[in-house]
Design an enzyme around this catalytic site. Structure first.
Site, mmCIF file in Angstrom:
data_model
loop_
_atom_site.group_PDB
_atom_site.id
_atom_site.type_symbol
_atom_site.label_atom_id
_atom_site.label_comp_id
_atom_site.label_asym_id
_atom_site.label_seq_id
_atom_site.Cartn_x
_atom_site.Cartn_y
_atom_site.Cartn_z
ATOM 1 N N LYS A 1 -8.097 4.456 2.553
ATOM 2 C CA LYS A 1 -7.562 5.618 2.134
ATOM 3 C C LYS A 1 -7.604 6.435 0.731
ATOM 4 C CE LYS A 1 -4.223 3.297 4.107
ATOM 5 N NZ LYS A 1 -5.144 2.753 5.191
ATOM 6 N N THR B 1 -39.551 27.633 -10.313
ATOM 7 C CA THR B 1 -39.715 26.171 -9.742
ATOM 8 C C THR B 1 -40.143 25.598 -10.734
ATOM 9 O OG1 THR B 1 -42.221 26.440 -9.619
ATOM 10 C CG2 THR B 1 -40.834 27.314 -7.589
ATOM 11 N N HIS B 2 -39.673 24.147 -10.711
ATOM 12 C CA HIS B 2 -39.917 23.408 -11.878
ATOM 13 C C HIS B 2 -39.267 23.839 -12.906
ATOM 14 C CE1 HIS B 2 -43.266 21.390 -9.951
ATOM 15 N NE2 HIS B 2 -43.367 22.575 -9.408
ATOM 16 N N SER C 1 -13.862 24.953 -29.045
ATOM 17 C CA SER C 1 -13.902 23.785 -29.543
ATOM 18 C C SER C 1 -12.803 23.571 -30.646
ATOM 19 C CB SER C 1 -15.271 23.631 -30.604
ATOM 20 O OG SER C 1 -15.162 22.660 -31.513
ATOM 21 N N ASN D 1 -17.486 27.147 -24.558
ATOM 22 C CA ASN D 1 -18.101 25.974 -23.692
ATOM 23 C C ASN D 1 -17.643 26.145 -22.188
ATOM 24 O OD1 ASN D 1 -18.869 24.907 -26.098
ATOM 25 N ND2 ASN D 1 -17.138 23.817 -26.452
ATOM 26 N N LYS E 1 -17.242 28.220 -31.132
ATOM 27 C CA LYS E 1 -17.747 27.907 -29.721
ATOM 28 C C LYS E 1 -17.032 28.586 -28.405
ATOM 29 C CE LYS E 1 -20.466 25.154 -28.545
ATOM 30 N NZ LYS E 1 -20.424 23.758 -28.666
ATOM 31 N N ASN F 1 -2.118 -1.182 13.178
ATOM 32 C CA ASN F 1 -3.815 -0.835 13.567
ATOM 33 C C ASN F 1 -3.862 0.404 14.271
ATOM 34 O OD1 ASN F 1 -3.712 -3.485 12.538
ATOM 35 N ND2 ASN F 1 -4.652 -4.299 14.039
ATOM 36 N N GLU G 1 -18.924 22.393 -16.260
ATOM 37 C CA GLU G 1 -19.417 21.293 -16.539
ATOM 38 C C GLU G 1 -18.484 20.091 -15.834
ATOM 39 O OE1 GLU G 1 -20.060 20.565 -20.979
ATOM 40 O OE2 GLU G 1 -19.016 22.331 -21.050
ATOM 41 N N SER H 1 0.868 -1.268 -0.095
ATOM 42 C CA SER H 1 -0.059 0.079 0.072
ATOM 43 C C SER H 1 0.757 1.211 0.103
ATOM 44 C CB SER H 1 -0.806 -0.071 1.348
ATOM 45 O OG SER H 1 -0.154 0.042 2.232
ATOM 46 N N TYR I 1 -9.817 -4.845 13.858
ATOM 47 C CA TYR I 1 -9.203 -4.464 12.749
ATOM 48 C C TYR I 1 -9.526 -5.494 11.601
ATOM 49 C CZ TYR I 1 -5.813 -3.255 9.085
ATOM 50 O OH TYR I 1 -5.213 -2.720 7.672
HETATM 51 N N1 ARG Z 1 -1.838 -0.743 5.824
HETATM 52 C C1 ARG Z 1 -2.721 -1.207 6.708
HETATM 53 C C2 ARG Z 1 -4.030 -0.246 6.611
HETATM 54 O O1 ARG Z 1 -3.648 0.536 5.900
HETATM 55 C C3 ARG Z 1 -1.834 -0.893 7.933
HETATM 56 C C4 ARG Z 1 -2.374 -1.789 8.953
HETATM 57 C C5 ARG Z 1 -1.982 -3.018 8.851
HETATM 58 N N2 ARG Z 1 -2.461 -4.095 9.931
HETATM 59 C C6 ARG Z 1 -2.408 -5.343 9.891
HETATM 60 N N3 ARG Z 1 -2.666 -6.136 10.935
HETATM 61 N N4 ARG Z 1 -1.740 -5.793 8.726
HETATM 62 O O2 ARG Z 1 -5.103 -0.500 7.079
#
Ligand code: ARG
Length: 492
Positions: free
Chosen positions: A343, A173-174, A295, A303, A301, A128, A308, A41, A335
């Site tokens: 994230k 309205t509408h 455009s 725009n 044009k 955690n 948008e 991650s 957890y």
């Molecule tokens: N990368 C993990 C997360 O974002 C961190 C916690 C990982 N905990 C574990 N017991 N593997 O949640």
């Protein structure tokens, strides 16, 4: 399935660290490459480096207080943590293919630099409670930052409302013309919508302002680390009451995402109105050059792309909210690794709005309105009919009858192809004795506007007072500073 079991990425320079992983001890083989690729991650959580290092500083101090580190070790660790911060700030942190997440990467680097001392920092802390702390800190800054950006947009509306205070505009309205209003009254409606959006961000912020460190993996820890001290050190308002809740809950992130999704929807409605106003059919406003595009094929044009795109971005922010709701909805306590998916939607929603808000703020500031078209549209389509009916009520007619009668007047005018003020007094009087010459007074847009003089109405005096209130809330948000006085540098 069969086939070759692929080796995980191994860093041969660090055999003693099991390739830098945080959890290799009880395994005889490293993870499969595909499993590893799924779990990595660092591409996402690297943006939590600042929060992670703040947590590590607080943790090092707690470990010193309970005697796990001595003062010299603390000083060495804090200096090393500062060095890590410099590397991240300069975008030169030396990532290794063995880094699973930002927490592991930082520990690996500390061990490389400090040897055994680097490995002491993990005592009493789990990823955690660490990740929950990091994300709360990130969200806290994000909410503060978005409130300021909302304030800037509110200020743009206040300025436009001030400039066009007494201009007439059709009220709908509408999406059908209903009653005339002041253009400023319509514009200021957005200030109050945005004020609730800012309020939701502030609410989310105040509820998520609880510290999780000291919760360990789920049950707390045995070393005597003090959750209250972490809270104080990190500027949290309070401690999470329950260690299981602290590591398991992401409703704080859902609240931030809900606030973001509703804000994105507010902005999408605004984007839609700007697109409509800029059409030849409405033709009541022109978007500035800097916020319009041409455009590639049609040379004529112009725009309203910015408006948008703002409308379009709402889809992805709503998607971010739905993604995390779906992730969390069936998770047992405490957890679960699924939570690692929290994230990306949070970062995406916040970053999307950080781009959207300044763009739509500039677009609103750039709008040039067409006074004549707005004035004509304000009274078009018999928009003063309600005023006529209410005048008849003042003269004693039940509203039901007045409504019916004015409906007939409108039908009659329509047949003649004239507006209400095009009917001559004798024609009117022939329809009903109450329709005397006096009622012609009701066929004036300015009068119609200024009669609506309740505190929230469109009368000029009421809107002037509303404008003063709007200016105050916009300035408060635009100058918003974090309540706890913690660092509020822009969200990375
Ligand atoms: N990368 C993990 C997360 O974002 C961190 C916690 C990982 N905990 C574990 N017991 N593997 O949640």
């Amino acid at each position: 399935m069969g086939g070759e079991v692929r080796r995980p990425p191994q860093d041969e320079t660090q055999p003693a660290l099991d390739g830098g992983r945080l959890w290799g001890g009880r395994f005889t083989a490293g993870p499969d490459e595909a499993a590893w690729a799924l779990g990595v991650s660092t591409h996402v959580d690297r943006y939590l480096w600042r929060q992670d290092l703040d947590g590590s500083r607080a943790h090092a101090r707690e470990l010193t207080r309970i005697g796990v580190l001595d003062d010299a070790e603390l000083a060495t660790l804090l200096a090393a943590i500062d060095r890590v911060a410099e590397l991240f700030a300069a975008d030169t942190f030396p990532w290794s293919p063995t880094d699973e997440d930002v927490h592991g990467a930082i520990e690996r680097w500390l061990v490389e630099q400090l040897g055994a001392l680097g490995g002491k920092l993990r005592a009493g802390r789990s990823r955690n409670d660490q990740i929950a702390s990091d994300l709360r800190l990130w969200c806290r800054e994000a909410c503060d930052d978005l409130v300021v950006r909302v304030g800037a947009l509110q200020s743009a509306f206040v300025t436009q409302a001030e400039t066009h205070l007494d201009w007439h505009a059709p009220g709908y309205t509408h999406l059908q013309r209903g009653q005339p209003v002041l253009l400023s009254h319509h514009l200021l409606a957005y200030v109050w919508m945005l004020e609730r959006d800012a309020g939701r961000l502030r609410d989310a912020r105040s509820r998520l302002d609880s510290s999780t460190l000291g919760s360990g993996a789920l049950a707390g820890q045995t070393l005597g680390l003090d959750p209250e001290r972490y809270a104080r050190e990190l500027g949290f308002a309070r401690v999470c009451e329950n260690s299981i809740d602290a590591v398991a809950s992401r409703d704080f992130a859902l609240e931030v995402l809900s606030a973001c999704a509703i804000l994105a929807v507010t902005l999408s409605r605004l984007g839609e109105e700007i697109v409509l106003w800029a059409t030849a059919e409405f033709g009541v406003a022109r978007v500035g050059d800097a916020f319009s595009t041409g455009s590639s094929i049609m040379p004529q044009k112009r725009n309203p792309d910015t408006a948008e795109l703002v409308r379009g971005k709402a889809g992805r922010v709503i998607g971010d909210l739905v993604a995390l709701l779906t992730t969390v909805k069936a998770l047992p306590l405490a957890y679960d690794r699924d939570l690692q998916e929290d994230k990306e939607p949070v970062f995406d929603a916040v970053r999307t709005l950080q781009v959207v808000l300044p763009a739509i703020t500039g677009t609103v500031a750039s709008l040039e309105f067409d006074r004549d078209r707005l004035r004509a549209a304000a009274v078009g389509d018999y928009a003063l009919a309600t005023d006529l009916a209410e005048e008849l009520v003042v003269r004693g007619l039940p509203f039901r009858e007045a409504h019916e009668l004015v409906g007939q007047v409108v039908r009659y005018a329509e047949q003649l192809g004239v507006d209400l003020d095009g009917l001559d007094p004798e024609q009117l009087a022939a329809l009903h004795p109450s329709l005397d010459a006096e009622v012609a007074r009701r066929f004036d847009a300015q009068e119609a506007i200024d009669r609506r003089d309740g505190v929230n109405g469109t009368a000029t005096a009421a809107v002037r007072a509303q404008l003063a209130r709007a200016r105050r809330v916009a300035a408060t948000n635009a100058g918003h500073r974090p309540p706890s006085g913690v660092d509020n540098s822009p969200v990375a």
